[in-house]
Design a protein around this motif. Structure first.
Motif, PDB file in Angstrom:
ATOM      1  N   GLU A  74       0.069   8.634  -8.045  1.00 33.33           N
ATOM      2  CA  GLU A  74       0.766   9.540  -7.122  1.00 33.33           C
ATOM      3  C   GLU A  74       0.399   9.116  -5.712  1.00 33.33           C
ATOM      4  OE1 GLU A  74      -0.042  13.661  -8.095  1.00 33.33           O
ATOM      5  OE2 GLU A  74      -0.094  13.188 -10.221  1.00 33.33           O
ATOM      6  N   ASN A  75       1.314   8.426  -5.070  1.00 35.35           N
ATOM      7  CA  ASN A  75       1.004   7.812  -3.770  1.00 35.35           C
ATOM      8  C   ASN A  75       1.308   8.733  -2.597  1.00 35.35           C
ATOM      9  OD1 ASN A  75       0.245   5.418  -4.968  1.00 35.35           O
ATOM     10  ND2 ASN A  75       2.315   4.565  -4.910  1.00 35.35           N
ATOM     11  N   ILE A  76       0.343   8.844  -1.710  1.00 30.98           N
ATOM     12  CA  ILE A  76       0.591   9.574  -0.462  1.00 30.98           C
ATOM     13  C   ILE A  76       1.439   8.656   0.424  1.00 30.98           C
ATOM     14  CG2 ILE A  76      -0.500  10.579   1.594  1.00 30.98           C
ATOM     15  CD1 ILE A  76      -3.019  11.010  -0.174  1.00 30.98           C
ATOM     16  N   ARG A 100       4.497  13.305  -3.121  1.00 32.34           N
ATOM     17  CA  ARG A 100       3.987  11.933  -3.250  1.00 32.34           C
ATOM     18  C   ARG A 100       4.991  11.061  -4.006  1.00 32.34           C
ATOM     19  NH1 ARG A 100      -2.474  12.306  -4.058  1.00 32.34           N
ATOM     20  NH2 ARG A 100      -2.825  13.872  -2.463  1.00 32.34           N
ATOM     21  N   ASN A 101       4.964   9.757  -3.719  1.00 29.57           N
ATOM     22  CA  ASN A 101       5.763   8.792  -4.483  1.00 29.57           C
ATOM     23  C   ASN A 101       5.029   8.561  -5.800  1.00 29.57           C
ATOM     24  OD1 ASN A 101       7.426   8.517  -2.241  1.00 29.57           O
ATOM     25  ND2 ASN A 101       6.321   6.745  -1.453  1.00 29.57           N
ATOM     26  N   THR A 102       5.634   8.999  -6.884  1.00 29.17           N
ATOM     27  CA  THR A 102       4.941   9.024  -8.170  1.00 29.17           C
ATOM     28  C   THR A 102       5.555   8.012  -9.136  1.00 29.17           C
ATOM     29  OG1 THR A 102       4.491  11.352  -7.795  1.00 29.17           O
ATOM     30  CG2 THR A 102       4.263  10.571 -10.050  1.00 29.17           C
ATOM     31  N   HIS A 103       4.709   7.151  -9.674  1.00 28.34           N
ATOM     32  CA  HIS A 103       5.191   6.129 -10.618  1.00 28.34           C
ATOM     33  C   HIS A 103       4.407   6.247 -11.916  1.00 28.34           C
ATOM     34  CE1 HIS A 103       7.073   4.313  -7.124  1.00 28.34           C
ATOM     35  NE2 HIS A 103       5.900   4.196  -6.541  1.00 28.34           N
ATOM     36  N   ARG A 104       5.142   6.319 -13.038  1.00 29.92           N
ATOM     37  CA  ARG A 104       4.484   6.330 -14.348  1.00 29.92           C
ATOM     38  C   ARG A 104       4.983   5.123 -15.127  1.00 29.92           C
ATOM     39  NH1 ARG A 104       2.245   9.875 -18.073  1.00 29.92           N
ATOM     40  NH2 ARG A 104       2.786   9.350 -20.210  1.00 29.92           N
ATOM     41  N   GLY A 149       0.343  -3.671  -5.255  1.00 26.56           N
ATOM     42  CA  GLY A 149       1.094  -2.876  -4.280  1.00 26.56           C
ATOM     43  C   GLY A 149       0.996  -1.388  -4.554  1.00 26.56           C
ATOM     44  N   ALA A 150       2.151  -0.748  -4.593  1.00 24.53           N
ATOM     45  CA  ALA A 150       2.190   0.703  -4.771  1.00 24.53           C
ATOM     46  C   ALA A 150       2.031   1.110  -6.236  1.00 24.53           C
ATOM     47  CB  ALA A 150       3.509   1.241  -4.237  1.00 24.53           C
ATOM     48  N   LEU A 151       1.906   0.119  -7.118  1.00 20.65           N
ATOM     49  CA  LEU A 151       1.901   0.432  -8.555  1.00 20.65           C
ATOM     50  C   LEU A 151       0.483   0.491  -9.115  1.00 20.65           C
ATOM     51  CD1 LEU A 151       3.944   1.120 -10.732  1.00 20.65           C
ATOM     52  CD2 LEU A 151       4.124  -1.289 -11.294  1.00 20.65           C
ATOM     53  N   PRO A 178       8.020   6.789   4.978  1.00 19.68           N
ATOM     54  CA  PRO A 178       8.032   7.653   3.785  1.00 19.68           C
ATOM     55  C   PRO A 178       8.384   6.915   2.496  1.00 19.68           C
ATOM     56  CG  PRO A 178       9.837   8.203   5.294  1.00 19.68           C
ATOM     57  CD  PRO A 178       8.971   7.222   6.015  1.00 19.68           C
ATOM     58  N   LYS A 179       8.990   5.723   2.628  1.00 21.35           N
ATOM     59  CA  LYS A 179       9.342   4.958   1.423  1.00 21.35           C
ATOM     60  C   LYS A 179       8.134   4.242   0.846  1.00 21.35           C
ATOM     61  CE  LYS A 179      14.094   3.863   2.868  1.00 21.35           C
ATOM     62  NZ  LYS A 179      14.144   4.466   4.205  1.00 21.35           N
ATOM     63  N   THR A 180       7.078   4.105   1.641  1.00 19.45           N
ATOM     64  CA  THR A 180       5.939   3.246   1.285  1.00 19.45           C
ATOM     65  C   THR A 180       4.662   4.049   1.117  1.00 19.45           C
ATOM     66  OG1 THR A 180       6.886   1.349   2.425  1.00 19.45           O
ATOM     67  CG2 THR A 180       4.502   1.351   2.191  1.00 19.45           C
ATOM     68  N   GLY A 181       4.026   3.896  -0.036  1.00 17.23           N
ATOM     69  CA  GLY A 181       2.756   4.578  -0.272  1.00 17.23           C
ATOM     70  C   GLY A 181       1.621   3.942   0.544  1.00 17.23           C
ATOM     71  N   ARG A 182       0.673   4.804   0.986  1.00 16.47           N
ATOM     72  CA  ARG A 182      -0.487   4.331   1.767  1.00 16.47           C
ATOM     73  C   ARG A 182      -1.296   3.281   1.028  1.00 16.47           C
ATOM     74  NH1 ARG A 182      -4.048   9.439   3.725  1.00 16.47           N
ATOM     75  NH2 ARG A 182      -2.398  10.461   4.875  1.00 16.47           N
ATOM     76  N   ALA A 199      14.661  -1.014  -0.894  1.00 19.17           N
ATOM     77  CA  ALA A 199      13.468  -0.690  -0.090  1.00 19.17           C
ATOM     78  C   ALA A 199      12.589   0.330  -0.790  1.00 19.17           C
ATOM     79  CB  ALA A 199      13.889  -0.164   1.282  1.00 19.17           C
ATOM     80  N   ASN A 200      12.963   0.711  -2.024  1.00 22.88           N
ATOM     81  CA  ASN A 200      12.219   1.798  -2.669  1.00 22.88           C
ATOM     82  C   ASN A 200      11.633   1.414  -4.019  1.00 22.88           C
ATOM     83  OD1 ASN A 200      15.034   2.581  -1.619  1.00 22.88           O
ATOM     84  ND2 ASN A 200      13.778   4.327  -1.027  1.00 22.88           N
ATOM     85  N   LEU A 201      12.122   0.341  -4.646  1.00 21.75           N
ATOM     86  CA  LEU A 201      11.729   0.101  -6.030  1.00 21.75           C
ATOM     87  C   LEU A 201      11.161  -1.291  -6.265  1.00 21.75           C
ATOM     88  CD1 LEU A 201      11.638   1.823  -8.570  1.00 21.75           C
ATOM     89  CD2 LEU A 201      12.877   2.919  -6.737  1.00 21.75           C
ATOM     90  N   ASN A 202      10.394  -1.771  -5.282  1.00 22.07           N
ATOM     91  CA  ASN A 202       9.678  -3.038  -5.492  1.00 22.07           C
ATOM     92  C   ASN A 202       8.779  -2.927  -6.710  1.00 22.07           C
ATOM     93  OD1 ASN A 202      10.331  -4.638  -2.953  1.00 22.07           O
ATOM     94  ND2 ASN A 202       9.752  -2.655  -2.154  1.00 22.07           N
ATOM     95  N   VAL A 203       8.256  -1.740  -6.931  1.00 18.20           N
ATOM     96  CA  VAL A 203       7.329  -1.547  -8.052  1.00 18.20           C
ATOM     97  C   VAL A 203       7.994  -1.862  -9.384  1.00 18.20           C
ATOM     98  CG1 VAL A 203       5.715   0.075  -6.973  1.00 18.20           C
ATOM     99  CG2 VAL A 203       7.824   0.938  -7.975  1.00 18.20           C
ATOM    100  N   ALA A 204       9.287  -1.545  -9.515  1.00 19.06           N
ATOM    101  CA  ALA A 204       9.994  -1.814 -10.778  1.00 19.06           C
ATOM    102  C   ALA A 204      10.035  -3.316 -11.043  1.00 19.06           C
ATOM    103  CB  ALA A 204      11.408  -1.249 -10.714  1.00 19.06           C
ATOM    104  N   ARG A 228       9.315   9.129  -9.366  1.00 20.63           N
ATOM    105  CA  ARG A 228       9.759  10.374  -8.709  1.00 20.63           C
ATOM    106  C   ARG A 228       9.373  10.276  -7.247  1.00 20.63           C
ATOM    107  NH1 ARG A 228      10.754  14.661 -12.213  1.00 20.63           N
ATOM    108  NH2 ARG A 228      10.415  13.974 -14.346  1.00 20.63           N
ATOM    109  N   LYS A 229      10.340  10.466  -6.388  1.00 22.41           N
ATOM    110  CA  LYS A 229      10.025  10.427  -4.957  1.00 22.41           C
ATOM    111  C   LYS A 229      10.596  11.653  -4.264  1.00 22.41           C
ATOM    112  CE  LYS A 229       9.489   5.512  -4.009  1.00 22.41           C
ATOM    113  NZ  LYS A 229       9.607   4.490  -2.987  1.00 22.41           N
ATOM    114  N   PRO A 230       9.916  12.077  -3.181  1.00 24.56           N
ATOM    115  CA  PRO A 230      10.528  13.111  -2.346  1.00 24.56           C
ATOM    116  C   PRO A 230      11.844  12.572  -1.787  1.00 24.56           C
ATOM    117  CG  PRO A 230       8.260  12.619  -1.647  1.00 24.56           C
ATOM    118  CD  PRO A 230       8.646  11.581  -2.642  1.00 24.56           C
TER     119      PRO A 230
HETATM  120  O1  LIG Z   1       7.921   0.418  -4.651  1.00 22.78           O
HETATM  121  C1  LIG Z   1       8.139   0.614  -3.460  1.00 22.78           C
HETATM  122  O2  LIG Z   1       8.936  -0.076  -2.801  1.00 22.78           O
HETATM  123  C2  LIG Z   1       7.409   1.665  -2.719  1.00 22.78           C
HETATM  124  C3  LIG Z   1       6.955   2.743  -3.533  1.00 22.78           C
HETATM  125  O3  LIG Z   1       7.548   3.145  -4.503  1.00 22.78           O
HETATM  126  C4  LIG Z   1       5.723   3.381  -3.141  1.00 22.78           C
HETATM  127  O4  LIG Z   1       5.163   3.035  -2.114  1.00 22.78           O
HETATM  128  O5  LIG Z   1       5.248   4.241  -3.903  1.00 22.78           O
END
Ligand SMILES: O=C([O-])CC(=O)C(=O)O
Ligand SMILES: NC(=O)C1=CN([C@@H]2O[C@H](COP(=O)(O)OP(=O)(O)OC[C@H]3O[C@@H](n4cnc5c(N)ncnc54)[C@H](O)[C@@H]3O)[C@@H](O)[C@H]2O)C=CC1
Length: 272
Positions: free
Chosen positions: A240-242, A221-225, A125-127, A247-251, A191-196, A149-151
């Motif tokens: 760093e997801n565009i 960008r939605n940034t995950h480390r 996914g976004a990770l 806006p909650k979901t990276g491309r 709706a924002n932290l499925n990646v966790a 980190r998210k906008p």
């Molecule tokens: O994890 C999610 O739900 C979405 C997210 O952070 C991303 O798209 O970067």
């Protein structure tokens, strides 16, 4: 390519930011797969472009997907996970789940899949880096941590913010809005932290995986480390997801699903 009778039948539940791109990619052709059905909340809004697809999949309510398809890709709001996934795995079929956070409140779906010979697939996914995390988890992972980190637009309205009266609109500096377990992150930011949750399921579980979330007006960008320490390797990786139109979901999320689907029947498969 095999004809449609020998191809695995795929359905997509939810035609939002992720589902629309996945449907279009399936319609362009993925080796061994045939798009047969889609579901939308407002079917009339989607009837036009769906009818113009080469495959012209059926547009049906989510309850019918499990009957029609061998693989159902869930790209819907998290509250629908149970109603989409349960009938699929009960039939011994495969569900690709994007609303991973909701799996924690529906852990029995995994047992249901086991009992009936079905499968739940969670794409990266976004990770980033779940290949390395699942490999390290064969040995012993000492610690796993995610810093997101998210906008502001990617976080507003999250239950954790509403319940704790945390206002992020108008902040001018990064603000840490959460620190805790992946389980609590999923409850507070469904709706924002499925990646966790994806990281935790790949590694040491939702209670031991630590998560920090920042609302950051300095990033676009939605940034995950992720930071993992194990008895085989220590690694940290950042993505760093565009943001997509949502806006909650990276491309990259839809692309990850498409890559995952391509791997299912590909002649050459790279990565775990
Ligand atoms: O994890 C999610 O739900 C979405 C997210 O952070 C991303 O798209 O970067
Ligand atoms: N695993 C991961 O890395 C990521 C997971 N996600 C999750 O994936 C899911 C989908 O994300 P997006 O496509 O960005 O969301 P979205 O909000 O853009 O799309 C969801 C779609 O489902 C539709 N829907 C609502 N009720 C429905 C029903 N009864 N039947 C059929 N469709 C229905 C909505 O109208 C909407 O078009 C969300 O739960 C999101 O949190 C998002 C980003 C990354």
């Amino acid at each position: 390519m095999a004809d449609s009778k020998t191809r695995t039948r795929v359905a997509v539940a939810g035609l939002g930011a992720i589902g629309t791109d996945v449907v279009k990619a399936l319609d362009q052709g993925i080796e061994g797969l045939a798009l047969v059905a889609v579901s939308a909340n407002s079917p009339d809004k989607h009837r036009g472009w769906v009818a113009e697809l080469k495959s012209a999949p059926k547009l049906v309510p989510i309850e019918q997907l499990a009957e029609i398809a061998d693989i159902v890709v869930e790209c819907a709001p998290s509250k629908l996970v149970r109603s989409i996934v349960a009938p699929v795995v009960e039939r011994g079929k495969t569900a690709v789940v994007l609303s991973v956070g909701a799996l924690l409140q529906n852990e029995d779906l995994v047992d249901l899949a086991k009992t009936h010979g079905g499968q739940i697939i969670v794409p990266t996914g976004a990770l980033i880096g779940l290949d390395a995390v699942t490999a390290a988890a064969i040995g012993t992972i000492h610690s796993a941590r995610l810093v997101t980190r998210k906008p502001v637009a990617g976080l507003v309205g999250a239950p954790h913010l509403v319940e704790n009266n945390i206002r992020i609109e108008g902040i001018t500096e990064p603000l840490r809005i959460f620190e805790g377990s992946a389980r609590d992150a999923a409850k507070g930011f469904p709706a924002n932290l499925n990646v966790a949750v994806a990281l935790s399921l790949a590694g040491i579980g939702p209670d031991r995986t630590r998560v920090e979330i920042w609302a950051d007006p300095t990033v676009t960008r939605n940034t995950h480390r992720i930071e993992v320490d194990s008895d085989s390797a220590r690694f940290s990786m950042m993505i760093e997801n565009i943001p997509s139109e949502n806006p909650k979901t990276g491309r990259i999320t839809a692309l990850s699903v498409i890559a995952c689907l391509r791997k299912l029947r590909a002649s050459l498969r790279i990565g775990t």
